[in-house]
Motif scaffolding. Structure first.
Motif, mmCIF file in Angstrom:
data_model
loop_
_atom_site.group_PDB
_atom_site.id
_atom_site.type_symbol
_atom_site.label_atom_id
_atom_site.label_comp_id
_atom_site.label_asym_id
_atom_site.label_seq_id
_atom_site.Cartn_x
_atom_site.Cartn_y
_atom_site.Cartn_z
ATOM 1 N N UNK A 125 0.820 -1.219 0.000
ATOM 2 C CA UNK A 125 0.000 0.000 0.000
ATOM 3 C C UNK A 125 0.851 1.267 0.000
ATOM 4 N N UNK A 126 2.102 1.123 0.429
ATOM 5 C CA UNK A 126 2.919 2.330 0.659
ATOM 6 C C UNK A 126 3.093 3.130 -0.618
ATOM 7 N N UNK A 127 2.758 4.407 -0.520
ATOM 8 C CA UNK A 127 2.936 5.322 -1.646
ATOM 9 C C UNK A 127 2.778 6.726 -1.088
ATOM 10 N N UNK A 128 2.958 7.703 -1.921
ATOM 11 C CA UNK A 128 2.789 9.067 -1.395
ATOM 12 C C UNK A 128 1.317 9.396 -1.173
ATOM 13 N N UNK A 129 0.425 8.475 -1.558
ATOM 14 C CA UNK A 129 -1.007 8.703 -1.341
ATOM 15 C C UNK A 129 -1.534 7.961 -0.110
ATOM 16 N N UNK A 130 -0.641 7.274 0.567
ATOM 17 C CA UNK A 130 -1.078 6.424 1.687
ATOM 18 C C UNK A 130 -0.289 6.759 2.951
ATOM 19 N N UNK A 131 -1.013 7.178 3.978
ATOM 20 C CA UNK A 131 -0.378 7.414 5.268
ATOM 21 C C UNK A 131 -0.861 6.349 6.234
ATOM 22 N N UNK A 132 -0.031 6.067 7.239
ATOM 23 C CA UNK A 132 -0.387 4.931 8.094
ATOM 24 C C UNK A 132 0.115 5.138 9.519
ATOM 25 N N UNK A 133 -0.739 4.745 10.470
ATOM 26 C CA UNK A 133 -0.343 4.726 11.871
ATOM 27 C C UNK A 133 -0.469 3.294 12.365
ATOM 28 N N UNK A 134 0.689 2.727 12.723
ATOM 29 C CA UNK A 134 0.669 1.342 13.210
ATOM 30 C C UNK A 134 0.825 1.362 14.719
ATOM 31 N N UNK A 135 -0.151 0.749 15.394
ATOM 32 C CA UNK A 135 -0.082 0.678 16.849
ATOM 33 C C UNK A 135 0.418 -0.711 17.225
ATOM 34 N N UNK A 136 1.472 -0.767 18.017
ATOM 35 C CA UNK A 136 2.004 -2.091 18.359
ATOM 36 C C UNK A 136 2.762 -2.054 19.680
ATOM 37 N N UNK A 137 2.874 -3.223 20.304
ATOM 38 C CA UNK A 137 3.703 -3.332 21.512
ATOM 39 C C UNK A 137 5.141 -3.676 21.149
ATOM 40 N N UNK A 138 5.273 -4.330 20.003
ATOM 41 C CA UNK A 138 6.549 -5.015 19.741
ATOM 42 C C UNK A 138 7.283 -4.464 18.530
ATOM 43 N N UNK A 139 8.568 -4.617 18.578
ATOM 44 C CA UNK A 139 9.456 -4.243 17.484
ATOM 45 C C UNK A 139 9.248 -5.150 16.270
ATOM 46 N N UNK A 140 8.807 -6.390 16.530
ATOM 47 C CA UNK A 140 8.786 -7.449 15.511
ATOM 48 C C UNK A 140 8.176 -6.997 14.184
ATOM 49 N N UNK A 141 6.986 -6.396 14.224
ATOM 50 C CA UNK A 141 6.314 -5.963 12.987
ATOM 51 C C UNK A 141 7.181 -4.950 12.236
ATOM 52 N N UNK A 142 7.898 -4.120 13.021
ATOM 53 C CA UNK A 142 8.644 -3.010 12.420
ATOM 54 C C UNK A 142 9.895 -3.492 11.680
ATOM 55 N N UNK A 143 10.272 -4.776 11.914
ATOM 56 C CA UNK A 143 11.351 -5.363 11.098
ATOM 57 C C UNK A 143 10.892 -5.545 9.661
#
Lengths: 250, 376
Positions: A190-208
């Motif tokens: 989905x990432x593009x200049x037309x898509x902004x995103x807020x990811x809520x998470x406890x863990x680093x894992x997803x951010x890898x």
């Protein structure tokens, strides 16, 4: 495009204050991660942006492309481009997954129905991309889906609805590593200049797998630190304890 | 014995208007007299009619004089079983008309009998549906009552009998083009090891009083009763659905669903009754109402009347609005409030709606759409 600016947001649930003045600015095409310990207000922030009637805004503003959306209904916000992948997606067995997504797309297309064939092609393509078996299209919405399947289905809805501002509330909870990779693949697509995103998470894992542009730490209903992806890695080592002590002193 | 001999003035005087737990209704609303025979027509799919005729069965219009003894006996059973019920007795005092479906033993008709009953009378109609299904036979009936004309009252009574090892699947859908007071009574009696699957959607406009049952009179029989009613305007609906277990090892399932719009009132009573001696009986029932309109009133009374120890039984009941969290989830995808409520209504009725044939689904959907558009 979506520019989401949250200014001094204070929110209460049944007279209990949860958010104590949140400031956050997500610009076009940016992916932000919001981290923090349990019960600190991350989900409250997500739900408040979407307009969940359980939460009462006592002060502050939520501006989407400069326009205050706090008076808009939930469905109006969605049609304005906001999407919330929920922590606990609901099961509504009486409507099929495919029909539901098609109805939602039609509701967002300004009275021009989305052609069925085009819709089915896109649906099939995205389901394949997310490793969702074909028959899930005709099953009831989230009906008897496992926890991981529901999360995947949230990402499928996001890919089909193409929101400009997506909030993903603990999209990684309850996922095994393979499912996490699939979900991350969906977000990255989905990432593009037309898509902004807020990811809520406890863990680093997803951010890898989905590397954010910015990371924020929330403690006790406030954002206490901002940084880049390295902040998440630091948290993985140190935990939230230091921030919590700061907040207590504070 | 002819019907008139069974019902004398004394019988009427001894009877009273039926009382149902939790169901309140105006007794005079369903009481009416006429000396005129109501007009009505029927049609059915010819290929199935041919099949039934070919094996010696029949689908035919009757009046009191053209019933054979088996059919008359079936009606008499209903009268005997309802000696206390003044409406049932009065129904059979009126000029008699209706339809008989009769299928002999050892016949299996695969394709459903598509039966349209067009009650287009100026005067009130007392209509009786008589079914006689032979031993080891099977039949599916899709029955649609279309009520029109100026009639203010309609009374429909079901008198059905199934033979041993028979299978009956019947769907009864009632619609009307204007507001009427509809009374609906009757029963289907099972045979040994027979199956009766009855879906009932009395969705005529206006008020309804209903009391129907499947009687599992013989061992090993199975009864399934589904009901769906949409309430709108100021409709007042009282409906009782029962499965009565007389035989050993009998099984029943009841599922009643109602949706209330505007200022409608619905009272549902579901009864799983197990008579002493019906060992090994298994009765399950659900009765649920969804209150969509702001001024609606719904009550459900799930009853298990059990006089036998060795049984299994359970019930579930609920009255309430849609789930707020479900609504929020749908809205969060951009679906409008109206559309979201429609989805939640169809979600709620789906257990009794999904098994219906396409034509019934369409008739109910049309009715529902009209009610939703006026009621949200």
């Amino acid at each position: 495009m979506a520019d989401l600016e949250i200014k001094n947001l204070k929110v209460a649930v049944e007279d209990k204050t949860i958010l104590n003045g949140v400031n956050l600015h997500i610009k076009d095409g940016e992916v932000h991660a919001l981290m923090g310990p349990n019960g600190t207000g991350k989900s409250t922030l997500s739900e408040t942006i979407m307009g969940n009637p359980r939460y009462t805004i006592t002060d502050g503003q939520i501006l989407l492309n400069g326009k205050d959306i706090t008076k808009m209904s939930v469905d109006q916000r969605a049609r304005a481009g906001v999407f919330l992948a929920m922590q606990y997606p609901r099961e509504v067995a009486g409507v099929s997954n495919a029909n539901f997504i098609h109805s939602a797309m039609n509701a967002r297309s300004n009275g021009k129905p989305v052609p069925v064939l085009k819709f089915l092609q896109d649906l099939q393509h995205n389901m394949k991309f997310l490793d969702i078996p074909d028959e899930y299209a005709d099953r009831g919405l989230n009906e008897d889906f496992s926890g991981g399947e529901k999360k995947r289905n949230e990402i499928l809805q996001m890919m089909m609805l193409k929101p400009s501002m997506a909030i993903l509330d603990e999209i990684d909870s309850g996922l095994d590593i393979d499912a996490l990779k699939v979900v991350a693949k969906g977000i990255n697509a989905m990432r593009s200049d037309k898509f902004s995103c807020l990811m809520v998470t406890h863990y680093q894992r997803l951010l890898n797998y989905v590397v954010p542009d910015f990371v924020h730490v929330m403690v006790d209903g406030k954002i206490v630190k901002d940084g880049g992806p390295e902040l998440a890695k630091e948290l993985e080592k140190t935990g939230y304890e230091g921030f919590e002590k700061e907040a207590e002193k504070g | 014995m002819a019907t008139s001999q069974l019902i004398d003035k004394n019988a009427i005087l001894k009877s009273s208007f039926p009382k149902y737990l939790g169901i309140h209704y105006l007794t005079e609303r369903y009481e009416w007299t006429t000396s005129q025979l109501a007009e009505w027509n029927w049609r059915a799919n010819n290929n199935v009619l041919d099949q039934i005729n070919k094996v010696g069965g029949s689908v035919r219009r009757f009046n009191a004089r053209t019933l054979n003894s088996i059919e008359q006996n079936k009606i008499n059973t209903v009268i005997y079983d309802n000696q206390q019920n003044r409406y049932v007795l009065q129904h059979f005092q009126k000029p008699q008309t209706g339809i008989v479906v009769s299928v002999p033993d050892n016949v299996s008709i695969k394709e459903p009998l598509d039966l349209d009953l067009l009650l287009n009378s100026k005067v009130p109609t007392a209509f009786t549906f008589v079914l006689n299904l032979g031993n080891n036979s099977s039949l599916k009936i899709k029955q649609y009552f279309h009520i029109s004309g100026d009639q203010k009252n309609t009374s429909i009574i079901f008198a059905g009998k199934q033979g041993d090892d028979s299978h009956l699947k019947i769907n009864t859908c009632v619609i009307s083009d204007h507001s009427i007071d509809l009374a609906m009574f009757g029963e289907f009696d099972s045979g040994n090891d027979s199956q009766c699957d009855w879906s009932l959607e009395p969705n005529s406009k206006g008020n309804l009083l209903g009391d129907v049952s499947i009687n599992l009179r013989n061992p090993g029989s199975f009864g399934n009763l589904n009901t769906l009613r949409i309430g709108s305007g100021n409709d007042q609906v009282g409906f009782q659905g029962a499965v009565k277990h007389y035989g050993e090892n009998t099984t029943s399932r009841i599922n009643m669903r109602g949706v209330l719009f505007d200022s409608s009132k619905i009272n549902f009573t579901s009864i799983g009754q197990i008579i002493h001696g019906a060992a090994g009986a298994d009765a399950e029932q659900q009765s649920r109402l969804m209150t969509v309109g702001q001024h609606t009133k719904g009550t459900v009374n799930p009853l298990l009347l059990i006089d036998e120890n060795d049984v299994q039984a359970g019930h579930a009941a609920s009255v309430g609005q849609y789930d707020e969290d479900d609504l929020y989830y749908l809205l969060s995808r951009g679906i409008t409030m109206e559309q979201a409520k429609k989805i939640l209504v169809s979600n709620f009725i789906s257990p009794v709606f999904k098994p219906l044939d396409k034509k019934s689904q369409k008739l109910i959907t049309n009715y529902l759409e009209g009610s939703i558009n006026g009621g949200l």
